[in-house]
Write an enzyme that holds these catalytic residues in place. Structure first.
Site, mmCIF file in Angstrom:
data_model
loop_
_atom_site.group_PDB
_atom_site.id
_atom_site.type_symbol
_atom_site.label_atom_id
_atom_site.label_comp_id
_atom_site.label_asym_id
_atom_site.label_seq_id
_atom_site.Cartn_x
_atom_site.Cartn_y
_atom_site.Cartn_z
ATOM 1 N N ASP A 8 73.751 16.694 7.573
ATOM 2 C CA ASP A 8 75.150 16.655 7.158
ATOM 3 C C ASP A 8 75.434 15.634 6.057
ATOM 4 O O ASP A 8 76.346 14.798 6.178
ATOM 5 C CB ASP A 8 76.075 16.407 8.355
ATOM 6 N N SER B 129 73.558 11.372 7.050
ATOM 7 C CA SER B 129 74.568 10.765 6.188
ATOM 8 C C SER B 129 73.922 9.718 5.274
ATOM 9 O O SER B 129 73.014 10.043 4.529
ATOM 10 C CB SER B 129 75.691 10.166 7.052
ATOM 11 N N HIS C 31 80.503 15.899 12.245
ATOM 12 C CA HIS C 31 79.669 15.194 11.270
ATOM 13 C C HIS C 31 78.401 14.632 11.893
ATOM 14 O O HIS C 31 77.332 14.678 11.280
ATOM 15 C CB HIS C 31 80.490 14.077 10.627
#
Length: 329
Positions: free
Chosen positions: A167, A142, A294
């Site tokens: 992700d 992220s 996630h």
């Protein structure tokens, strides 16, 4: 469940209520000592960085792992253990807490600009590995993926042989920015216990892996003795002014980075146009883990660790011996 699904749930006020997680039975916190060899403080400029690591004295490749916003280095605890155990006499894994996260403290903690975090990573690496001559694989989840990509692109760390993003896709991230405050405000403001917090993360699908939640969640909170409660260590809303700069231009930075590249996603819907074109041109390796949410490195740590090690093996520089041909006498 991915970040956008979490935001959708928050927008519709369907995040699990805190009372559902009140008991937290069997969810006691786990110690970092079962996942890393050492925890140390490294002073860089105005900050004392907390660093989890294994194999610091080894001579093989270095896997540098960067967490996302609001997380800590322990988000990679299980995955880093898998990486290190793949070759414990050779591999080194390093998972620092960014400034204003986890157990990292110092002055100017509110500066989470991309430039500052990239400088932090490079200076921290130099402090740990001066005059490095070893292969380096830079990994980021992220927000940490944006830092990892720009760090690799800067060429300020020598011998970067691989870049791994987990992700994070520019298009999806930029589309989600306006809804993230809704998600943040829908979370509990505090928890009565660490077990309570761990249970909430599991029930909200923020983390699917119970073992990883027991390890990483406690590092996301700080205790308030007077109120006998636990609140978030990192306040995310004040960092909103940095969000756009973290992700703007990320696809180009990633695909143009001068090293081998791996993108690990939970679904193909996350690929934006630039990445789709680059993927068809073979500019990076794509791996999909649709069963994960996630925080893929927490939900499926062994698989993520396996992918990272295989990626490094596949992209090692070839050392082909030169055969000397003697001229005829």
């Amino acid at each position: 469940m991915d970040l956008r699904q979490n935001i959708f749930k928050a927008h519709n006020l369907k995040l699990p209520p805190l009372e559902n997680a009140a008991q937290g039975k069997g969810l006691s916190p786990l110690s970092w000592t079962d996942y890393f060899e050492t925890q140390r403080t490294v002073s860089v400029s105005d900050t004392q960085f907390n660093v989890y690591a294994s194999g610091l004295s080894n001579s093989g490749p270095i896997f540098l792992l960067h967490h996302g916003a609001g997380h800590s280095g322990l988000t990679f605890g299980l995955a880093s253990k898998h990486i290190f155990n793949s070759d414990p006499s050779n591999f080194t894994v390093v998972a620092p807490d960014f400034r204003d996260h986890g157990a990292t403290f110092g002055e100017n903690q509110g500066n989470l600009s991309l430039e500052q975090m990239v400088d932090d990573v490079i200076n921290l690496f130099a402090a740990l590995f001066p005059d490095n001559s070893r292969d380096v694989v830079i990994v980021g989840h992220s927000m940490g993926g944006a830092v990892a990509a720009h760090t690799a692109a800067s060429k300020r760390i020598r011998r970067v042989v691989g870049l791994v993003l987990i992700d994070i896709v520019e298009g999806s991230a930029m589309d989600s920015l306006s809804a993230i405050p809704v998600f943040i405000n829908a979370r509990p403001k505090s928890f009565a216990s660490l077990e309570n917090a761990i249970a909430w993360h599991i029930e909200s699908d923020a983390i699917q892996n119970v073992e990883s939640a027991r390890l990483s969640v406690p590092s996301l909170l700080v205790s308030h003795d007077k109120s006998n409660s636990w609140t978030w260590r990192t306040q995310l809303l004040p960092t909103e002014r940095f969000w756009k700069s973290w992700y703007s231009g990320l696809s180009k930075t990633f695909t143009s980075a001068p090293t081998a590249k791996l993108l690990i996603l939970a679904g193909t819907d996350r690929l934006d146009k630039d990445l789709l074109i680059a993927q068809m041109q073979g500019k990076f390796q794509l791996e999909l883990l649709p069963a994960a949410g996630h925080t893929i490195q927490e939900d499926m740590p062994d698989r993520v660790g396996e992918l990272i090690v295989s990626f490094w093996k596949r992209n090692q520089p070839l050392n082909i011996p030169v055969r000397r041909i003697n001229p005829p006498s």
